[in-house]
Design a protein around this motif. Structure first.
Motif, PDB file in Angstrom:
ATOM      1  N   GLU A  39       0.824  -1.208   0.000  1.00 47.11           N
ATOM      2  CA  GLU A  39       0.000   0.000   0.000  1.00 47.11           C
ATOM      3  C   GLU A  39       0.859   1.258   0.000  1.00 47.11           C
ATOM      4  OE1 GLU A  39      -3.595  -2.106   2.615  1.00 47.11           O
ATOM      5  OE2 GLU A  39      -2.476  -0.412   3.451  1.00 47.11           O
ATOM      6  N   MET A 128     -10.125  -1.911   2.250  1.00 44.14           N
ATOM      7  CA  MET A 128      -8.922  -2.313   1.533  1.00 44.14           C
ATOM      8  C   MET A 128      -9.017  -3.808   1.214  1.00 44.14           C
ATOM      9  SD  MET A 128      -7.305   0.572   1.389  1.00 44.14           S
ATOM     10  CE  MET A 128      -5.616   0.205   0.929  1.00 44.14           C
ATOM     11  N   ARG A 129      -8.037  -4.324   0.496  1.00 41.26           N
ATOM     12  CA  ARG A 129      -8.121  -5.712   0.036  1.00 41.26           C
ATOM     13  C   ARG A 129      -8.102  -6.718   1.185  1.00 41.26           C
ATOM     14  NH1 ARG A 129      -3.773  -6.844  -4.264  1.00 41.26           N
ATOM     15  NH2 ARG A 129      -5.147  -8.553  -4.892  1.00 41.26           N
ATOM     16  N   ASP A 158      -4.101   0.961  -2.265  1.00 41.78           N
ATOM     17  CA  ASP A 158      -3.368  -0.202  -2.741  1.00 41.78           C
ATOM     18  C   ASP A 158      -2.484   0.246  -3.910  1.00 41.78           C
ATOM     19  OD1 ASP A 158      -2.735  -2.569  -4.327  1.00 41.78           O
ATOM     20  OD2 ASP A 158      -4.233  -3.636  -3.166  1.00 41.78           O
TER      21      ASP A 158
END
Length: 384
Positions: A39, A128-129, A158
């Motif tokens: 990130e 976020m992922r 990201d």
């Protein structure tokens, strides 16, 4: 081997937070965590308002609140997380809501779409992922918006959703390439692939529609017909290359938009039509405005209605209809090309999109600016 580098500390900064749907955003002092592995934390320089941000107030595309809005903008890399190799502190970057693996997934290898399977459209979770957030306010989690959240002094993105950009382009104008203008320009270039001498109709002359007009001009379109209910859009449309203007509110009573377009083209319709408003009832009009058998309509606008209605008779005429996200533009392969065209002045008049400007603390005033007839884009200047 463990890194000896001290992890980036939490930053306290300003952000426009939307607490609940159908209310205006409120300027808050929030905490932004340092970037985790893969990130990047970005210090925003400029952001802008897109129609999708207006829709976000209603809960589009998913009703996650509180959320930090904004998905257009440019900034500089403040810090990077472990494993980030393509970006470094000080790089000028643009957050995006699409990623591109180039050749690791079937979609990218196909060359047929800009929707990567490895780094897909980040629109629905607000996280976020790893399914967590990097923003909070008084211990309350804040949701990200379209993986960008650019209406904050600092945001974490990201690295796969950041594009390093050439700082020679005026950064205030580059913000407009994050979504709207690029969506329109890209749809002409990547999706329609229009030929020189083509006829084109553009429904809606906001930033997306003006991107279509500029793309059509650059690719040699013969007729570019702009359609808008705002008469003041005629002048800006002509600046970008529009050749004809139709205001359906002032046209002959009982004449549809598609019939108005056909009148300009001698009755046959256009080769390519672009629906840039997201208004459901205009989809069939945009399709009907194209030529029988060979006409193609690209829908670019976002809307809140769950479905659109297309008349069966329109389908029987064998026209082609496609939706395009970000105009089919691949963020790593294509977006730098568009930026290069701006630097070389192949793409012209990008500065004419900037009609209004305000600091972040006046974000609600910015929404009022959008209602002014002459408004095209509102720039949020973090340096003010």
């Amino acid at each position: 081997m463990a890194s000896n580098k001290t992890p980036p500390s939490i930053i306290t900064c300003r952000a426009a937070v939307l607490w609940r749907e159908n209310e205006g955003p409120k300027l808050e002092e929030i905490e932004v965590e340092g970037p985790k592995a893969g990130e990047v934390r970005v210090k925003m320089l400029f952001a802008s308002i897109c129609h999708t941000d207006v829709l976000a107030i209603t809960g589009f595309p998913s009703p996650h609140f509180p959320r930090v809005l904004g998905h257009e903008g440019v900034g500089v890399v403040e810090s990077v997380g472990e494993g980030v190799k393509e970006l470094k502190e000080g790089d000028t970057v643009m957050p995006t809501y699409l990623g591109e693996c180039r050749d690791a997934c079937e979609n990218c290898r196909s060359g047929k779409t800009n929707l990567c399977q490895t780094f897909p459209l980040q629109a629905f979770t607000g996280l976020m992922r790893d399914n967590t957030s990097r923003m909070r306010l008084k211990h309350q989690q804040l949701y990200h918006f379209l993986s960008c959240s650019t209406w904050s002094d600092y945001t974490v993105v990201d690295a796969n959703y950041l594009v390093k950009i050439d700082p020679r382009i005026p950064l205030a104008h580059a913000s407009f390439l994050s979504c709207g203008f690029t969506t329109g320009f890209g749809a002409v270039w990547k999706e329609a692939k229009i030929e020189a001498g083509s006829t084109v109709a553009v429904l809606g002359l906001g930033a997306v529609g003006l991107g279509v007009v500029e793309g059509a001009r650059l690719h040699g379109a013969h007729k570019i017909i702009g359609v808008d209910v705002n008469d003041s859009k005629r002048e800006i449309g002509e600046v970008f290359g529009m050749t004809h203007f139709v205001n359906p509110m002032k046209h002959q009573s009982g004449i549809s938009i598609s019939e108005s377009v056909k009148q300009v083209t001698g009755g046959s319709g256009v080769d390519y039509s672009f629906e840039c408003t997201g208004v459901a009832r205009l989809v069939n009009e945009a399709l009907e405005a194209t030529k029988i058998g060979i006409g193609k309509m690209i829908m670019l606008g976002a809307g809140t209605e769950k479905s659109v209605e297309i008349e069966f008779a329109t389908l029987l005429s064998c026209r082609c209809f496609k939706y395009a996200v970000f105009g089919g533009v691949k963020v790593q392969s294509d977006l730098p090309i568009i930026i290069h065209k701006c630097i070389n002045n192949e793409i012209q008049n990008l500065d004419r999109l900037l009609t209004h400007e305000c600091p972040l603390e006046d974000i609600n005033t910015a929404f009022e600016m959008l209602k002014e007839p002459q408004c095209v884009k509102v720039l949020i200047n973090f340096g003010q």
